[in-house]
Enzyme design. Sequence first.
Site, PDB file in Angstrom:
ATOM      1  CB  THR A 152      35.998 -70.655   6.099  1.00 39.47           C
ATOM      2  OG1 THR A 152      35.763 -71.905   6.764  1.00 39.47           O
ATOM      3  CG2 THR A 152      36.117 -69.572   7.160  1.00 39.47           C
ATOM      4  CB  CYS A 168      33.780 -77.099   1.765  1.00 39.25           C
ATOM      5  SG  CYS A 168      35.505 -76.742   2.150  1.00 39.25           S
TER       6      CYS A 168
END
Length: 233
Positions: free
Chosen positions: A83, A196
């Site tokens: 992440t 992202c």
Amino acid sequence: MRTIGLVGGMSWQSSAEYYRLLNELTRQRLGGLHSARCVLYSVDFAEIEQLQVTGNWYEAGVVLAGAARSVEAAGAELVLLCTNTMHAVADQVSAAVSVPLLHLAEATATAIREAGLTEVGLLGTAFTMEQDFYVERLRSAGLRVHVPDADGRATVHRIIYEELCQGMIRTESRAAYQQVIANLTRAGSQGVILGCTEIELLIRPEDAPVPVFPTTRLHAEAAVRWALDTDGY
């Protein structure tokens, strides 16, 4: 082949991409029936998201540090925090284990420099675009970083959490991202970081007028190089 540890679930949509890419890239390198040697700890993203919203980053770091220790105990020789946003606690996670943490922003910066670019746009969650933990890593690598304006940041963030993290891929959202990318390009961006891990589910290379840097793939590529090459990543 060394063992890669994945701290994932943020969201599971992108963690599935990590697993697919690690195995595909390993097979491409080694052929036959080869696949990646890896272990995965998948957290409950709803719990992490609440800690993000309330600004309780330290407690989120405690959760992810525990997950990193678990994958190390399971045999991981390298840890990937799957992440971009939660690299806000990368130092806390790294300090919890005795094996290396492959920082996503550093892997991305390396790819950008190798492409000969110096000025890039950054798409990601509001946390990634607005806080220093990610942008400063890029700047320290000699890159100039542009982020969208306030409306653009709000659009990018909303689509990540309300759609991409829940497996929704919408044509109108791709068009909205393309407009944000166009604005970044007009501001001088020579390329755009898909900062992202879910964004590359929506935006493909052909959707942008400049090179895109898909961070999930770049992270996975760096990890496979480390796992298979004696000189590391």
